[in-house]
Design a protein around this motif. Structure first.
Motif, PDB file in Angstrom:
ATOM      1  N   VAL A 267       0.780  -1.137   0.125  1.00 62.72           N
ATOM      2  CA  VAL A 267      -0.042   0.038   0.015  1.00 62.72           C
ATOM      3  C   VAL A 267       0.781   1.156  -0.037  1.00 62.72           C
ATOM      4  O   VAL A 267       1.721   1.260   1.035  1.00 62.72           O
ATOM      5  CB  VAL A 267      -0.946  -0.006   1.203  1.00 62.72           C
ATOM      6  CG1 VAL A 267      -1.892   1.293   1.150  1.00 62.72           C
ATOM      7  CG2 VAL A 267      -1.717  -1.265   1.419  1.00 62.72           C
TER       8      VAL A 267
ATOM      9  N   GLY B  30       7.587   2.965  -1.764  1.00 62.66           N
ATOM     10  CA  GLY B  30       6.839   1.744  -2.301  1.00 62.66           C
ATOM     11  C   GLY B  30       7.317   0.768  -3.348  1.00 62.66           C
ATOM     12  O   GLY B  30       7.076  -0.458  -3.397  1.00 62.66           O
TER      13      GLY B  30
ATOM     14  N   VAL C  89      -3.838   5.754  -3.128  1.00 65.81           N
ATOM     15  CA  VAL C  89      -4.871   6.714  -3.330  1.00 65.81           C
ATOM     16  C   VAL C  89      -4.803   7.465  -4.640  1.00 65.81           C
ATOM     17  O   VAL C  89      -5.950   7.660  -5.251  1.00 65.81           O
ATOM     18  CB  VAL C  89      -4.920   7.530  -2.051  1.00 65.81           C
ATOM     19  CG1 VAL C  89      -5.488   7.190  -1.134  1.00 65.81           C
ATOM     20  CG2 VAL C  89      -3.580   8.385  -1.843  1.00 65.81           C
ATOM     21  N   VAL C  90      -3.645   7.523  -5.317  1.00 62.19           N
ATOM     22  CA  VAL C  90      -3.789   8.368  -6.286  1.00 62.19           C
ATOM     23  C   VAL C  90      -4.063   7.503  -7.725  1.00 62.19           C
ATOM     24  O   VAL C  90      -3.496   6.331  -7.833  1.00 62.19           O
ATOM     25  CB  VAL C  90      -2.340   8.906  -6.604  1.00 62.19           C
ATOM     26  CG1 VAL C  90      -2.403   9.790  -7.992  1.00 62.19           C
ATOM     27  CG2 VAL C  90      -1.896   9.921  -5.722  1.00 62.19           C
TER      28      VAL C  90
ATOM     29  N   THR D 222       2.743   4.072   2.873  1.00 64.21           N
ATOM     30  CA  THR D 222       2.113   5.341   2.646  1.00 64.21           C
ATOM     31  C   THR D 222       2.990   6.377   3.296  1.00 64.21           C
ATOM     32  O   THR D 222       3.955   6.068   4.093  1.00 64.21           O
ATOM     33  CB  THR D 222       0.898   5.409   3.136  1.00 64.21           C
ATOM     34  OG1 THR D 222       0.672   4.889   4.469  1.00 64.21           O
ATOM     35  CG2 THR D 222      -0.111   4.270   2.437  1.00 64.21           C
ATOM     36  N   ILE D 223       2.570   7.474   3.260  1.00 65.41           N
ATOM     37  CA  ILE D 223       3.107   8.775   3.987  1.00 65.41           C
ATOM     38  C   ILE D 223       2.870   8.511   5.511  1.00 65.41           C
ATOM     39  O   ILE D 223       1.561   8.131   5.843  1.00 65.41           O
ATOM     40  CB  ILE D 223       2.666  10.156   3.374  1.00 65.41           C
ATOM     41  CG1 ILE D 223       1.112  10.377   3.523  1.00 65.41           C
ATOM     42  CG2 ILE D 223       3.155  10.491   2.076  1.00 65.41           C
ATOM     43  CD1 ILE D 223       0.363  11.505   3.129  1.00 65.41           C
TER      44      ILE D 223
ATOM     45  N   VAL E 167      -4.211   3.594   7.546  1.00 70.75           N
ATOM     46  CA  VAL E 167      -4.103   2.289   6.750  1.00 70.75           C
ATOM     47  C   VAL E 167      -3.790   0.904   7.568  1.00 70.75           C
ATOM     48  O   VAL E 167      -4.347  -0.071   7.384  1.00 70.75           O
ATOM     49  CB  VAL E 167      -2.888   2.665   6.011  1.00 70.75           C
ATOM     50  CG1 VAL E 167      -2.339   1.255   5.343  1.00 70.75           C
ATOM     51  CG2 VAL E 167      -3.283   3.641   4.699  1.00 70.75           C
TER      52      VAL E 167
ATOM     53  N   LYS F  76       8.945   2.694   8.696  1.00 71.18           N
ATOM     54  CA  LYS F  76       9.168   3.808   9.796  1.00 71.18           C
ATOM     55  C   LYS F  76       8.385   5.204   9.263  1.00 71.18           C
ATOM     56  O   LYS F  76       8.583   5.479   8.097  1.00 71.18           O
ATOM     57  CB  LYS F  76      10.564   3.843  10.167  1.00 71.18           C
ATOM     58  CG  LYS F  76      11.373   4.259   8.955  1.00 71.18           C
ATOM     59  CD  LYS F  76      11.666   5.881   9.211  1.00 71.18           C
ATOM     60  CE  LYS F  76      12.426   6.388   8.040  1.00 71.18           C
ATOM     61  NZ  LYS F  76      12.265   7.805   7.641  1.00 71.18           N
TER      62      LYS F  76
ATOM     63  N   SER G  36      14.515  -0.192   8.645  1.00 69.71           N
ATOM     64  CA  SER G  36      15.581  -1.091   7.836  1.00 69.71           C
ATOM     65  C   SER G  36      16.872  -0.887   8.398  1.00 69.71           C
ATOM     66  O   SER G  36      17.649  -1.999   8.169  1.00 69.71           O
ATOM     67  CB  SER G  36      15.324  -0.663   6.706  1.00 69.71           C
ATOM     68  OG  SER G  36      15.504   0.789   6.533  1.00 69.71           O
TER      69      SER G  36
ATOM     70  N   HIS H  49      16.893   6.674  12.723  1.00 72.76           N
ATOM     71  CA  HIS H  49      17.740   5.556  12.358  1.00 72.76           C
ATOM     72  C   HIS H  49      18.545   5.094  13.546  1.00 72.76           C
ATOM     73  O   HIS H  49      18.937   4.029  13.965  1.00 72.76           O
ATOM     74  CB  HIS H  49      18.078   5.605  11.122  1.00 72.76           C
ATOM     75  CG  HIS H  49      17.291   5.633   9.861  1.00 72.76           C
ATOM     76  ND1 HIS H  49      16.457   4.448   9.739  1.00 72.76           N
ATOM     77  CD2 HIS H  49      16.940   6.257   9.062  1.00 72.76           C
ATOM     78  CE1 HIS H  49      15.648   4.662   8.535  1.00 72.76           C
ATOM     79  NE2 HIS H  49      15.880   6.035   8.212  1.00 72.76           N
TER      80      HIS H  49
HETATM   81  N1  LIG Z   1      13.435   3.098   5.762  1.00 72.04           N
HETATM   82  C1  LIG Z   1      14.092   4.198   4.878  1.00 72.04           C
HETATM   83  O1  LIG Z   1      15.065   4.209   4.633  1.00 72.04           O
HETATM   84  C2  LIG Z   1      12.996   4.949   4.144  1.00 72.04           C
HETATM   85  C3  LIG Z   1      13.452   5.850   3.299  1.00 72.04           C
HETATM   86  C4  LIG Z   1      12.490   6.685   2.697  1.00 72.04           C
HETATM   87  C5  LIG Z   1      11.207   6.702   3.202  1.00 72.04           C
HETATM   88  N2  LIG Z   1      10.733   5.782   4.011  1.00 72.04           N
HETATM   89  C6  LIG Z   1       9.589   5.987   4.596  1.00 72.04           C
HETATM   90  O2  LIG Z   1       8.391   5.156   3.636  1.00 72.04           O
HETATM   91  C7  LIG Z   1       7.129   5.684   3.598  1.00 72.04           C
HETATM   92  C8  LIG Z   1       6.754   6.536   2.353  1.00 72.04           C
HETATM   93  O3  LIG Z   1       7.919   7.341   1.927  1.00 72.04           O
HETATM   94  P1  LIG Z   1       8.142   7.671   0.412  1.00 72.04           P
HETATM   95  O4  LIG Z   1       9.381   8.358   0.245  1.00 72.04           O
HETATM   96  O5  LIG Z   1       7.873   6.394  -0.547  1.00 72.04           O
HETATM   97  O6  LIG Z   1       6.895   8.871   0.134  1.00 72.04           O
HETATM   98  P2  LIG Z   1       6.174   9.189  -1.105  1.00 72.04           P
HETATM   99  O7  LIG Z   1       5.422  10.404  -0.932  1.00 72.04           O
HETATM  100  O8  LIG Z   1       7.002   9.133  -2.505  1.00 72.04           O
HETATM  101  O9  LIG Z   1       4.889   8.036  -1.569  1.00 72.04           O
HETATM  102  C9  LIG Z   1       4.062   7.617  -0.575  1.00 72.04           C
HETATM  103  C10 LIG Z   1       2.885   7.072  -1.550  1.00 72.04           C
HETATM  104  O10 LIG Z   1       1.636   6.856  -0.481  1.00 72.04           O
HETATM  105  C11 LIG Z   1       0.540   7.057  -1.155  1.00 72.04           C
HETATM  106  N3  LIG Z   1      -0.639   7.132  -0.196  1.00 72.04           N
HETATM  107  C12 LIG Z   1      -0.657   8.587   0.492  1.00 72.04           C
HETATM  108  N4  LIG Z   1      -1.601   8.204   1.454  1.00 72.04           N
HETATM  109  C13 LIG Z   1      -2.192   6.886   1.032  1.00 72.04           C
HETATM  110  C14 LIG Z   1      -3.263   5.730   1.544  1.00 72.04           C
HETATM  111  N5  LIG Z   1      -4.274   6.626   2.584  1.00 72.04           N
HETATM  112  N6  LIG Z   1      -3.682   4.825   0.901  1.00 72.04           N
HETATM  113  C15 LIG Z   1      -2.746   4.465  -0.090  1.00 72.04           C
HETATM  114  N7  LIG Z   1      -1.775   5.216  -0.559  1.00 72.04           N
HETATM  115  C16 LIG Z   1      -1.494   6.635  -0.028  1.00 72.04           C
HETATM  116  C17 LIG Z   1       1.007   8.483  -1.879  1.00 72.04           C
HETATM  117  O11 LIG Z   1       0.043   8.797  -3.088  1.00 72.04           O
HETATM  118  C18 LIG Z   1       2.082   8.168  -2.578  1.00 72.04           C
HETATM  119  O12 LIG Z   1       2.315   7.689  -3.767  1.00 72.04           O
HETATM  120  C19 LIG Z   1       7.625   6.823   4.735  1.00 72.04           C
HETATM  121  O13 LIG Z   1       6.859   6.393   6.100  1.00 72.04           O
HETATM  122  C20 LIG Z   1       8.847   7.084   4.946  1.00 72.04           C
HETATM  123  O14 LIG Z   1       9.075   7.584   6.212  1.00 72.04           O
HETATM  124  C21 LIG Z   1      11.787   5.176   4.692  1.00 72.04           C
END
Ligand SMILES: NC(=O)c1ccc[n+]([C@@H]2O[C@H](COP(=O)([O-])OP(=O)(O)OC[C@H]3O[C@@H](n4cnc5c(N)ncnc54)[C@H](O)[C@@H]3O)[C@@H](O)[C@H]2O)c1
Length: 377
Positions: free
Chosen positions: A17, A23, A44-45, A87-88, A95, A110, A138, A189
């Motif tokens: 999701v 993702g 959602v998009v 998701t964000i 979710v 996270k 991670s 982290h």
């Molecule tokens: N572990 C890591 O090193 C690391 C690195 C980057 C991001 N992250 C985490 O990963 C998560 C996502 O970050 P990202 O960079 O991919 O953000 P992003 O904004 O690129 O992607 C988030 C996606 O979630 C979708 N979304 C939002 N609300 C939603 C809902 N209710 N249902 C379904 N989809 C929904 C958005 O449309 C978007 O496509 C965050 O929690 C971020 O902290 C972790």
């Protein structure tokens, strides 16, 4: 379990999701995994999930992957057994709670949730539903980090852990506008990795945050933090996201101080033990069978669903890491030392309010305090 011994029926069918940057990384991780298989993608998009599948999944497998914008509808149609929530952060609570109440265990990116109160609420939802909710933190899945702990234990155990972090990334976007970009988006982290290296439960946090004159961030891009533990151990962290020149690795530069010597780790190569009065002892290099980062989180999650042990990053354990972050922000903003027990009690009150408005979980009513509800870690 290897790909050879694991039959297809035992692979956990998962739904991803959130089809944004991370993702997409998760979709690739699931496609490469020997513990799970991809059965659906939701975003959602409109069209985003389908685009991700077209871009990442081999063409002949694409018809077998359900896509759409509605989590529970796609989950049912896909035959998923578990959900990966990428998701964000603002959407994590909704979710994850929806998935848990529909009977799906969740592996979430996270941070656990956007606020500590929401994170505590999710611990309650996991209890109420009896489903596993694990947070993928991670960077704790790094074999060098666990080797550093092993070396430190051989020297009597770390009593002081010191992390130095210096980077100068030009991200653009939301990080440039956040009030505490380093503490909230990155230091989480290191705080979590510190918990791998030190025995005991974190107790208090003192933090100062600052923004050098040349910083290109609106909020504080640098901070100095001290985290005390109930064992007497202390984790000190000094980080900056606007320090060009002699940059550290993304994991940071680590020194572990023990009674019998110290351990150094540059965050990238195997750590080295420096016994008092002895020659340096290089740490073991990870073998090819070792799992890293997302792959390790996924394998641990799937193993738990197939009867394996409860992961360390199960929500109750992970909330402590989020509490350290929130305490660091509070301390930096107020100039005071923050006790995690107090912060967790505040979060528990707020989480109970969230839960009573939501109506699905009464589990937190049984918690005596925030800290005792989470259990000592
Ligand atoms: N572990 C890591 O090193 C690391 C690195 C980057 C991001 N992250 C985490 O990963 C998560 C996502 O970050 P990202 O960079 O991919 O953000 P992003 O904004 O690129 O992607 C988030 C996606 O979630 C979708 N979304 C939002 N609300 C939603 C809902 N209710 N249902 C379904 N989809 C929904 C958005 O449309 C978007 O496509 C965050 O929690 C971020 O902290 C972790």
């Amino acid at each position: 379990m290897s790909a050879v011994t694991q039959g297809r029926a035992e692979l956990v069918p998962v739904l991803v999701v959130g089809a944004g940057g991370m993702g997409r990384t998760w979709i690739r991780t699931v496609l490469d995994s020997d513990a799970s298989r991809l059965v659906g993608v939701v975003d959602v998009v409109d069209g985003a999930a389908q685009r991700a599948v077209q871009d990442l999944v081999p063409e002949h497998e694409q018809p077998g992957i359900a896509t759409g914008t509605e989590l529970l509808e796609v989950a049912a149609r896909s035959g998923a057994e578990a959900v990966i929530d990428v998701t964000i952060p603002a959407a994590h609570h909704q979710v994850t709670a929806d998935a848990l109440h529909a009977g799906y265990p969740v592996l979430g990116e996270k941070p656990c949730a956007a606020t500590l109160a929401e994170a505590v609420s999710l611990a309650g939802h996991a209890e109420e539903t009896g489903r596993l909710f694990m947070v993928s933190q991670s960077r704790r899945n790094n074999p060098h980090l666990h080797e550093a702990r092993r070396l430190a234990d051989g020297l009597g155990g770390a009593g002081i852990v010191d992390t130095r972090f210096a980077k100068a990334p030009r991200f653009g976007g939301f990080r440039d506008e956040m009030e505490h970009p380093l503490l909230v988006d990155m230091a989480i982290h290191a705080f979590d990795a510190g918990r791998v290296l030190l025995a005991g439960t974190p107790v208090s946090v003192t933090a100062t945050s600052y923004n050098p004159g040349w910083s290109w961030y609106a909020g504080d891009a640098a901070a100095t933090v001290a985290i005390t533990y109930d064992t007497g151990a202390v984790h000190t962290y000094s980080g900056s996201w606007c320090s060009p020149g002699d940059e550290t690795s993304w994991n940071g530069d680590w020194a572990l101080h023990c009674e019998g010597g110290s351990v150094r780790w540059d965050g990238e190569t195997p750590p080295t033990a420096h016994p008092s009065g002895g020659d340096p002892v290089p740490g073991r290099a990870p073998g090819p069978q070792e799992r890293w980062e997302l792959d390790a989180s996924l394998a641990e999650f799937c193993a738990a669903l197939r009867g394996g042990p409860v992961p360390d990053s199960e929500v109750h354990g992970n909330v402590w890491t989020q509490a350290i972050v929130e305490a660091a922000v509070r301390s930096a903003d107020t100039g005071r030392r923050v006790l995690l027990a107090d912060l967790l009690d505040e979060a528990l009150v707020e989480a109970r309010e969230l839960d009573s408005a939501d109506g699905r979980s009464r589990a937190l009513q049984a918690w005596k305090t925030g800290a005792s509800g989470l259990g000592a870690r």
